[in-house]
Design a protein around this motif. Structure first.
Motif, PDB file in Angstrom:
ATOM      1  N   MET A 160     -10.974  19.694  42.226  1.00  0.00           N
ATOM      2  CA  MET A 160     -10.066  20.701  42.729  1.00  0.00           C
ATOM      3  C   MET A 160      -9.676  20.335  44.165  1.00  0.00           C
ATOM      4  SD  MET A 160     -10.746  24.783  43.216  1.00  0.00           S
ATOM      5  CE  MET A 160     -10.390  25.222  41.533  1.00  0.00           C
ATOM      6  N   ALA A 161      -8.424  20.392  44.468  1.00  0.00           N
ATOM      7  CA  ALA A 161      -7.933  20.070  45.811  1.00  0.00           C
ATOM      8  C   ALA A 161      -8.258  21.207  46.776  1.00  0.00           C
ATOM      9  CB  ALA A 161      -6.433  19.832  45.776  1.00  0.00           C
ATOM     10  N   VAL A 162      -8.636  20.844  47.985  1.00  0.00           N
ATOM     11  CA  VAL A 162      -8.930  21.825  49.018  1.00  0.00           C
ATOM     12  C   VAL A 162      -7.655  22.109  49.806  1.00  0.00           C
ATOM     13  CG1 VAL A 162     -10.265  22.273  51.119  1.00  0.00           C
ATOM     14  CG2 VAL A 162     -11.342  21.085  49.188  1.00  0.00           C
ATOM     15  N   ARG A 163      -7.356  23.392  49.980  1.00  0.00           N
ATOM     16  CA  ARG A 163      -6.242  23.826  50.818  1.00  0.00           C
ATOM     17  C   ARG A 163      -6.834  24.343  52.128  1.00  0.00           C
ATOM     18  NH1 ARG A 163      -6.309  26.079  46.290  1.00  0.00           N
ATOM     19  NH2 ARG A 163      -6.599  28.209  47.023  1.00  0.00           N
ATOM     20  N   TRP A 164      -6.092  24.193  53.212  1.00  0.00           N
ATOM     21  CA  TRP A 164      -6.591  24.599  54.523  1.00  0.00           C
ATOM     22  C   TRP A 164      -5.715  25.693  55.100  1.00  0.00           C
ATOM     23  CZ3 TRP A 164     -11.224  23.063  56.231  1.00  0.00           C
ATOM     24  CH2 TRP A 164     -11.821  22.004  55.537  1.00  0.00           C
ATOM     25  N   GLU A 165      -6.350  26.760  55.574  1.00  0.00           N
ATOM     26  CA  GLU A 165      -5.659  27.913  56.142  1.00  0.00           C
ATOM     27  C   GLU A 165      -6.051  28.071  57.611  1.00  0.00           C
ATOM     28  OE1 GLU A 165      -3.439  29.734  54.510  1.00  0.00           O
ATOM     29  OE2 GLU A 165      -3.730  28.575  52.669  1.00  0.00           O
ATOM     30  N   PRO A 166      -5.113  28.486  58.461  1.00  0.00           N
ATOM     31  CA  PRO A 166      -5.449  28.719  59.872  1.00  0.00           C
ATOM     32  C   PRO A 166      -6.570  29.743  60.028  1.00  0.00           C
ATOM     33  CG  PRO A 166      -3.073  28.696  59.581  1.00  0.00           C
ATOM     34  CD  PRO A 166      -3.687  28.694  58.195  1.00  0.00           C
TER      35      PRO A 166
END
Length: 145
Positions: free
Chosen positions: A1-7
């Motif tokens: 699963m790809a990791v998404r990055w949030e502020p």
């Protein structure tokens, strides 16, 4: 699963200068894993999604990737600040890279291998718990809570 990055620390992505990472490595006499170096340059101060990981027989959450860049207004999220808290209480060779929502610390553990650090969780009681054999394995193990 790809990791998404949030502020998290800042309202928008705040990339680090790779030279800042090199200076920290020199200061601490370590070499961070290459995948971590790339990640922290691009995503310092951000939260991953998915973010849950297993530790022991339980589960915890990777809240925020600590910052390499110096920002006095957000110092409590900096690697240097957190290392200053941990260093007197944990064995030599343990260096923080992230926080959990409960105030625990995800860290690199160089004690067994200076070239290939394991990932450990340091609890609020300053106990060290094994999480993954490498940073790559740790990131690959993240899942939705």
């Amino acid at each position: 699963m790809a990791v998404r990055w949030e502020p998290y620390v800042w309202d928008a992505p705040h990339p680090a200068d790779p030279h800042e990472v090199e200076l920290l490595e020199q200061q601490w006499s370590v070499r961070f894993p290459s995948d971590y170096r790339r990640l922290v340059v691009a995503h310092q101060g951000m939260s991953p999604e998915p973010s849950a990981f297993d530790v022991g027989s339980g589960r915890d959450v990777f809240c925020v990737l600590l910052t390499v860049s110096i920002d006095e207004e957000r110092d409590e999220y900096s690697l240097r600040y957190v290392y200053g808290i941990l260093e007197p209480h944990v064995p030599a060779g343990i260096f923080p890279f992230a926080l959990t929502p409960g105030g625990e610390f995800l860290c690199f553990d160089y004690r067994a291998s200076p070239e290939h650090p394991a990932v450990v969780l340091v609890s609020v009681e300053m106990l060290v718990h094994s999480v993954a054999g490498s940073f790559s394995d740790f990131m690959a193990s993240l899942y939705d809570a």
